[in-house]
Write an enzyme that holds these catalytic residues in place. Structure first.
Site, PDB file in Angstrom:
ATOM      1  N   SER A  57       0.816  -1.224   0.000  1.00  6.74           N
ATOM      2  CA  SER A  57       0.000   0.000   0.000  1.00  6.74           C
ATOM      3  C   SER A  57       0.849   1.274   0.000  1.00  6.74           C
ATOM      4  O   SER A  57       1.540   1.547  -0.967  1.00  6.74           O
ATOM      5  CB  SER A  57      -0.950  -0.039   1.198  1.00  6.74           C
ATOM      6  OG  SER A  57      -1.793   1.065   1.182  1.00  6.74           O
ATOM      7  N   ASP A  65      -2.840   6.712  -3.057  1.00  4.60           N
ATOM      8  CA  ASP A  65      -1.764   6.018  -2.347  1.00  4.60           C
ATOM      9  C   ASP A  65      -1.199   4.925  -3.268  1.00  4.60           C
ATOM     10  O   ASP A  65      -1.675   4.741  -4.393  1.00  4.60           O
ATOM     11  CB  ASP A  65      -2.249   5.462  -0.993  1.00  4.60           C
ATOM     12  CG  ASP A  65      -3.071   4.209  -1.126  1.00  4.60           C
ATOM     13  OD1 ASP A  65      -3.808   4.090  -2.125  1.00  4.60           O
ATOM     14  OD2 ASP A  65      -3.001   3.327  -0.249  1.00  4.60           O
ATOM     15  N   ASP A  86      -1.197   1.642  -3.674  1.00  4.58           N
ATOM     16  CA  ASP A  86      -1.966   0.579  -4.332  1.00  4.58           C
ATOM     17  C   ASP A  86      -3.334   1.069  -4.811  1.00  4.58           C
ATOM     18  O   ASP A  86      -4.129   0.280  -5.323  1.00  4.58           O
ATOM     19  CB  ASP A  86      -2.093  -0.663  -3.432  1.00  4.58           C
ATOM     20  CG  ASP A  86      -2.928  -0.432  -2.190  1.00  4.58           C
ATOM     21  OD1 ASP A  86      -2.989   0.719  -1.713  1.00  4.58           O
ATOM     22  OD2 ASP A  86      -3.529  -1.400  -1.687  1.00  4.58           O
ATOM     23  N   ASP A 104      -6.120   2.415  -3.359  1.00  2.00           N
ATOM     24  CA  ASP A 104      -7.438   2.290  -2.732  1.00  2.00           C
ATOM     25  C   ASP A 104      -7.865   3.576  -2.032  1.00  2.00           C
ATOM     26  O   ASP A 104      -9.044   3.749  -1.740  1.00  2.00           O
ATOM     27  CB  ASP A 104      -7.526   1.063  -1.795  1.00  2.00           C
ATOM     28  CG  ASP A 104      -6.483   1.055  -0.698  1.00  2.00           C
ATOM     29  OD1 ASP A 104      -5.603   1.938  -0.690  1.00  2.00           O
ATOM     30  OD2 ASP A 104      -6.534   0.149   0.161  1.00  2.00           O
TER      31      ASP A 104
HETATM   32 MG    MG Z   1      -3.712   1.446   0.176  1.00  2.00          MG
END
Ligand code: MG
Length: 451
Positions: free
Chosen positions: A95, A237, A239, A241
């Site tokens: 992440s 961010d 990744d 999400d």
């Molecule tokens: Mg994330």
């Protein structure tokens, strides 16, 4: 070994605390616990391709069929799983953590991160180090590179494309060298927007502004939006999400503000419903649900708690103060590109500048900070705070003390670090500051006594 799963999956530094042994055992445990096929995706980190090979081969040798969907945002993998027939999925990502980190997020057949109970079962299997049973046949491997395309189509299907297109939005995107660089430029092109992209080359070293979109890292985004006469800016961010927005003046919005704005809009167009947020979110969330007589449900801090409650309550919307936003008709998980699509829909609906839309929200003042507290005593300290608090105390997660005028302070032990966090909020700036100081002092006094 302690807890393998943190608040959001398994994280560590490959070769150090995330050894090939652990990764491979987790994959084998997933094969044993979930059905198959298992969908495997990864982010753009330098260690991701090697970890993916390890995960895929461990799944195959455990007899699980695998669909390898390559590099994509986490919510794109989740969407792919939710719209097909799969046993579950594994996303290789850390992440927003620094570049040297990596990790695994485990999803069930509905595309949602597995519940804590399944995490525990996986941990148990990994710890037991039982010898592997030979399988009759290894699994079969299939590759599919349509995940991003399907995801973009899925996001578009949830918004009013015609009215968005008519606005010809001008947008600056800061993908932070992360995964939304693969999906968002395409999505915005299909929504008729003019896009300026910064940090849109996927790069696991994150040479741009790093994978965490904090306000201090988004100065370039703000400046580009304000100077270039753009309608808005958005950052994601690592990744993809979570998303953070700025208005046409370059003002960065907190997740509380963008989330409350969107929740209010969606309840307005979709009608009375339920909204889930955490105990740490601003009272703006109450403002957002009031006009339609909708219900606001507050959970513990953590995206998995929001997701689980949304599913249980069939809530339309969920959000967090960190920029996580969840929209049930698409999927009950946080999703950066979906959030952007919804913001564009809201802006085209209201037909005015982003800053004017946001100025309808009441002005609240917040103060946030943290102090070191050893893991052994941090929860005890928070309990003591709850006992000596002055006001109504809610102990859903930590101690949230609300005063008669609606001002509140939240004292919470971090789930992952030896820290205690203190958040305060009030309509009056000096009151937010005073509450913060008072409770920070109390926390520090109790820590000293506990030692
Ligand atoms: Mg994330």
């Amino acid at each position: 070994m302690g807890h393998l799963f943190g608040t959001n999956g398994i994280r560590g530094i490959p070769g150090k605390d995330l050894s090939p042994d652990v990764v491979s055992s987790v994959a084998r445990a997933v094969a044993a616990k979930l059905g198959h096929p298992i969908v495997v995706g990864m982010d753009g980190r330098l260690s991701s391709p090697a970890l993916k090979e390890l995960v895929v081969s461990s799944l195959l040798e455990s007899g699980s069929d695998v669909v390898d969907v390559g590099m994509l945002p986490t919510p794109a993998l989740q969407y792919y799983i939710s719209r097909g027939r799969f046993g579950g999925g594994i996303m290789i990502t850390a992440s927003h953590n620094p570049p040297e980190f990596n990790g695994l997020k485990v999803m069930g057949g509905n595309g949602v991160e597995v519940p804590r109970s399944v995490e525990k079962e996986i941990e148990k299997l990994v710890e037991s180090k039982k010898p592997r049973k030979p399988v009759d046949r290894p699994g079969e491997l299939r590759e599919d590179r349509t995940g991003v395309e399907k995801y973009v189509a899925g996001v578009k299907s949830q918004v009013d494309v015609r009215s968005i297109k008519m606005k010809h939005f001008r947008i600056v995107v800061d993908a932070g060298n992360g995964m939304q660089a693969l999906a968002v430029p395409q999505l915005l092109k299909e929504l008729g927007a003019t896009v300026k992209c910064i940090n849109c080359e996927v790069n696991g070293a994150f040479p741009g502004r790093g994978p965490e979109p904090t306000a201090e890292k988004l100065v370039n985004l703000s400046n580009q939006v304000a100077r270039g006469g753009y309608d808005l800016g958005v950052a994601f961010d690592g990744d993809g999400d979570r998303s953070v927005f700025c208005d046409e003046r370059g003002m960065i919005l907190t997740g509380d503000r963008s989330g409350s704005f969107l929740a209010e809009f969606l309840l307005r167009v979709k009608g009375k419903n339920k909204v889930v947020t955490t105990i740490a979110t601003s009272s703006l969330a109450d403002w957002a649900v009031e006009p339609t007589g909708s219900e606001l449900i507050r959970t513990r801090v953590g995206s998995v708690d929001v997701t689980d409650t949304m599913i249980k309550e069939k809530a339309l919307v969920g959000f967090e103060e960190n920029g996580g936003f969840f929209y049930l008709p698409h999927q009950p998980v946080r999703d950066g590109a979906m959030t952007l699509g919804l913001v564009l829909w809201a802006l085209s609906y209201y037909g005015t500048a982003f800053s004017r839309c946001i100025s309808r929200l009441p002005r609240l003042y917040q103060r946030k900070g943290k102090t070191q507290a050893p893991n052994e005593i941090k929860y005890k300290v928070v309990e003591e705070v709850a006992k000596s608090a002055d006001g109504a105390v809610d102990t859903t997660d930590g101690a949230k003390v609300t005063q008669q005028d609606g001002s509140w302070v939240l004292v919470r032990a971090s789930g992952t670090e030896p820290l205690i966090r203190v958040f305060s909020e009030s309509r009056v700036e000096s009151e937010a500051e005073e509450l913060y100081k008072k409770y920070m002092l109390l926390v520090e006094q109790i820590i000293r006594k506990q030692r």
